[in-house]
Design a protein around this motif. Sequence first.
Motif, short mmCIF file in Angstrom:
data_model
loop_
_atom_site.label_atom_id
_atom_site.label_comp_id
_atom_site.label_asym_id
_atom_site.label_seq_id
_atom_site.Cartn_x
_atom_site.Cartn_y
_atom_site.Cartn_z
N PHE A 31 33.20 69.71 87.51
CA PHE A 31 32.49 70.40 86.72
C PHE A 31 30.87 70.30 87.13
N SER A 32 30.23 71.47 87.16
CA SER A 32 28.77 71.18 87.78
C SER A 32 28.04 72.33 87.10
N VAL A 33 26.74 72.44 87.18
CA VAL A 33 25.90 73.65 86.45
C VAL A 33 25.53 74.46 87.55
N ILE A 34 25.85 75.71 87.05
CA ILE A 34 25.41 76.96 87.98
C ILE A 34 24.02 77.36 87.53
N ARG A 35 24.11 77.64 86.58
CA ARG A 35 22.51 78.32 86.00
C ARG A 35 22.10 78.29 84.69
N SER A 36 20.94 78.07 84.15
CA SER A 36 20.51 78.09 82.87
C SER A 36 19.62 79.11 82.63
N PHE A 37 19.55 79.78 81.68
CA PHE A 37 18.45 80.94 81.56
C PHE A 37 18.05 81.21 79.89
N ASP A 38 16.91 81.64 79.76
CA ASP A 38 16.66 82.02 78.25
C ASP A 38 17.15 83.43 78.21
N VAL A 39 17.75 83.80 77.05
CA VAL A 39 18.29 85.14 76.66
C VAL A 39 17.27 85.53 75.60
N SER A 40 16.44 84.98 74.93
CA SER A 40 15.48 85.36 73.71
C SER A 40 14.70 86.58 74.37
N ASP A 41 14.02 87.38 73.28
CA ASP A 41 13.33 88.39 73.63
C ASP A 41 12.09 88.33 72.76
N ALA A 42 11.18 88.25 73.15
CA ALA A 42 9.82 88.12 72.47
C ALA A 42 9.46 89.37 71.73
N PHE A 43 10.34 90.51 72.00
CA PHE A 43 10.12 91.74 71.25
C PHE A 43 10.29 91.71 69.62
N TYR A 44 11.33 90.63 69.38
CA TYR A 44 11.88 90.59 68.13
C TYR A 44 11.38 89.17 67.68
N SER A 45 10.83 89.34 66.19
CA SER A 45 10.13 88.22 65.45
C SER A 45 10.89 87.12 65.05
N ASN A 46 12.08 87.28 64.62
CA ASN A 46 13.25 86.29 64.20
C ASN A 46 13.49 85.36 65.30
N GLU A 47 13.73 84.23 65.03
CA GLU A 47 14.33 83.25 66.20
C GLU A 47 15.70 83.61 66.37
N GLU A 48 16.14 83.66 67.41
CA GLU A 48 17.69 84.44 67.58
C GLU A 48 18.66 83.41 67.16
N ASN A 49 19.70 84.06 66.62
CA ASN A 49 20.77 83.17 66.19
C ASN A 49 22.01 83.70 66.86
N ILE A 50 22.58 82.96 68.07
CA ILE A 50 23.77 83.46 68.68
C ILE A 50 24.95 83.20 67.97
N THR A 51 25.76 84.32 67.51
CA THR A 51 27.14 83.93 66.85
C THR A 51 28.14 84.31 67.68
N GLY A 52 27.92 85.02 68.66
CA GLY A 52 29.13 85.58 69.19
C GLY A 52 28.91 85.90 70.79
N ILE A 53 29.90 85.44 71.67
CA ILE A 53 29.83 85.73 73.13
C ILE A 53 31.14 86.22 73.63
N ALA A 54 30.88 87.13 74.38
CA ALA A 54 32.15 87.80 75.01
C ALA A 54 31.61 88.15 76.50
N LEU A 55 32.57 88.66 77.19
CA LEU A 55 32.45 88.64 78.81
C LEU A 55 33.15 90.04 79.27
N PHE A 56 32.41 90.98 79.93
CA PHE A 56 32.88 92.01 80.48
C PHE A 56 33.77 91.61 81.91
N PRO A 57 34.56 92.74 82.17
CA PRO A 57 35.30 92.16 83.56
C PRO A 57 34.40 92.32 84.82
N SER A 58 33.17 93.11 84.48
CA SER A 58 32.10 92.93 85.54
C SER A 58 31.30 91.85 85.66
N ARG A 59 31.63 90.83 84.82
CA ARG A 59 30.92 89.34 84.63
C ARG A 59 29.66 89.34 83.80
N ASP A 60 29.32 90.64 83.10
CA ASP A 60 28.05 90.67 82.23
C ASP A 60 28.46 89.98 80.88
#
Length: 684
Positions: free
Chosen positions: A424-453
């Motif tokens: 196991f090795s790390v590939i990439r880490s990135f921030d998905v927060s958006d400064a446009f929204y005032s609330n601190e984000e709370n990620i409750t669900g994750i899914a994956l498209f066949p296109s890897r999005d």
Amino acid sequence: MASQLSDKIQEHFLECKICFEVYRTPRTLVCLHSFCEPCLEKLLDKATGTVTCPDCRMVSDLKGSVSNAKASFFINSLLDLLHSKTAKETFCSVCLALGKNNVPASSRCLDCADFLCLACAEVHCLSKLTLDHRVVSLTDFSAGLHDEEARLKQEHRCQSHREPLRFFCDTCCSPICRDCRMLGHFSHEVQSLGQAALARRPHLEQLISSLDSNIESLTQKEQEVDSAIQQLEEDKEMIEDQLSGYVSEIIEQLFAQKSAISEQLSIFVEQQKQKCLSIKDDVHHLVSSAHNTKEFSTQVLQKGKDYEVLDLEGAIQGQIERLQKINIPEIERQTPILTISGGSESFCIKTEIFKLRFDSASNSLENSTTGDTNTSSEMKLSAETTIEKSPENPTVPQTVEHNEPTSFTPVPHQADGQNLPTYFSVIRSFDVSDAFYSNEENITGIALFPSRDIVIADNANNIIKRVIRTGKIRETISTDNRGWDDLEPFSTVICDNTIFFTSGSRLFKIPPSEDDDFIQVCNLRGSHDKYCIAAYEDEYIAVSEGIGCCLSLYTTEGNLVGRVSPSFYEGKFTFFTVNSREEFIVSDTKNRRVLIISREGNIMHICSDVNCPPFNPTSVCVDKFDNIYVLSGKRIILLSPLGSFEREILNHTCNAVFLHVILVKHKDRPRTPDTFFLVMTSVN
């Protein structure tokens, strides 16, 4: 509105795109782009007699002279209108003809296109020839209040006879005046300008309408090119990720071999040292005994009496003979020598481990827009060789705590016939927060498209984000004001290439068009405020019903197709997933265990002991070999497909975070390793 129309005409039609000034003697090229004649002179290729349009790069053959380019009546008439309105000082045209200079004009005749002073305007309106002419004040005309009317009354005159152009010669395909018709075009097919325009207008309208399909096709192609460029960028990132992963694995293997060889060398040296020290100790005792014997015998000879010497002669002789007969063991000289497979002391990799292959797929652009992971990538990375592991490699400790959240623990290969991951090795880490929204984000669900999005549900800001694996946010979908009360997305899945999510006790799907309202698929059983969901391929969506210890299965249209409910079981089902055998791996947060349940509802295995307590399972996922990955606190636990504990593969020590884990399963690319996506968010 007329003034605005005039300004718009000046902006779009009457400004040369080379000198950025109002046209001076405009000429129109075959591509219908117009430029000043002096500007085109600078672009004329004297050798070929052609001009390359600076706007669209089309080549126009002007036969060596810019004057051969078409002079547009349309642009010239607009220029006449513009110049008549923007002149700083306007004088009466009639007075100028009569030799009176500098008589200010106060009106303009739209029919004659003449400027008139007060006296000439009164006479103009009383003359029999000009009685019906439209005379307007110069102030209103300059303000643009009569632009449309002036355009309708504009007349173009023949350059040869200065007469109005009122006819069209079909034989020559050119407008002509009355004198031209009677002279040079007398025997030609001639009709009025109005009749000619009326006859040709439907054909021109049809041609213009046909451009819509061309524009649509070209726009689509432009989008395909943009998508292909984006796909290339994603392929580049993916291959760089693969390179980093493979190189990290090779480095780890090299360090593992180094550790093993170092340990083997240390053991060998220690054993040899012990042997040598043992021999040295024996020799030391022999040397000491010999010295003592020699010293004692010398004292006897020097100071002893004759009968004492004779009495000890036998003992001295026996001791000396024993010392001389002792067999001193030879030192076993074994020299450790390091050998490098396929190389020398100055090691270098002679074989290219990595190679790039560029697939020449003719439909690469089409594939890039459909999200097909098999053929959309034109660049493929192949690993030609790998470094072999030494059989004497020491095992790596199963649990290692890391200070950084993106560090994974290398794990040894299991030789029990299971397809357990080895690295196991790390590939990439990135921030998905958006400064446009005032609330601190709370990620409750994750899914994956066949296109890897990656699809992320942000419960705090009521949005669903689609993120490409490089970290760029492709799309942000707000769940507010979409035909329902403000929806708070909780869990999300991808089924049949469509995003589904839960909000409260309802299941929704997102329509293809961003302008359409969300579609409620169905109401969910019970009265929970949060429901977790998972999808089995594209067949159905499973919903966890919490303390009901039941999973309800719905089609994408909301039809109930079954329930998975173990008999007489009490607990609380929260997160869960489905493996390739259609078995449900469920986190029971009440009893702190992981269940493997068959489609028929039979409990096949219960895992509650992971050899590294405490065990508080939450999020779960599986890979293509059905290996199970369980999130417990800030650790990720690996279970076999049968549910038995294997090892802890990640231990994160940072405080105030909540982890989610999903896994990319490359079903159609068996040689490509599965990929973790580990998402960390602050606890609200």
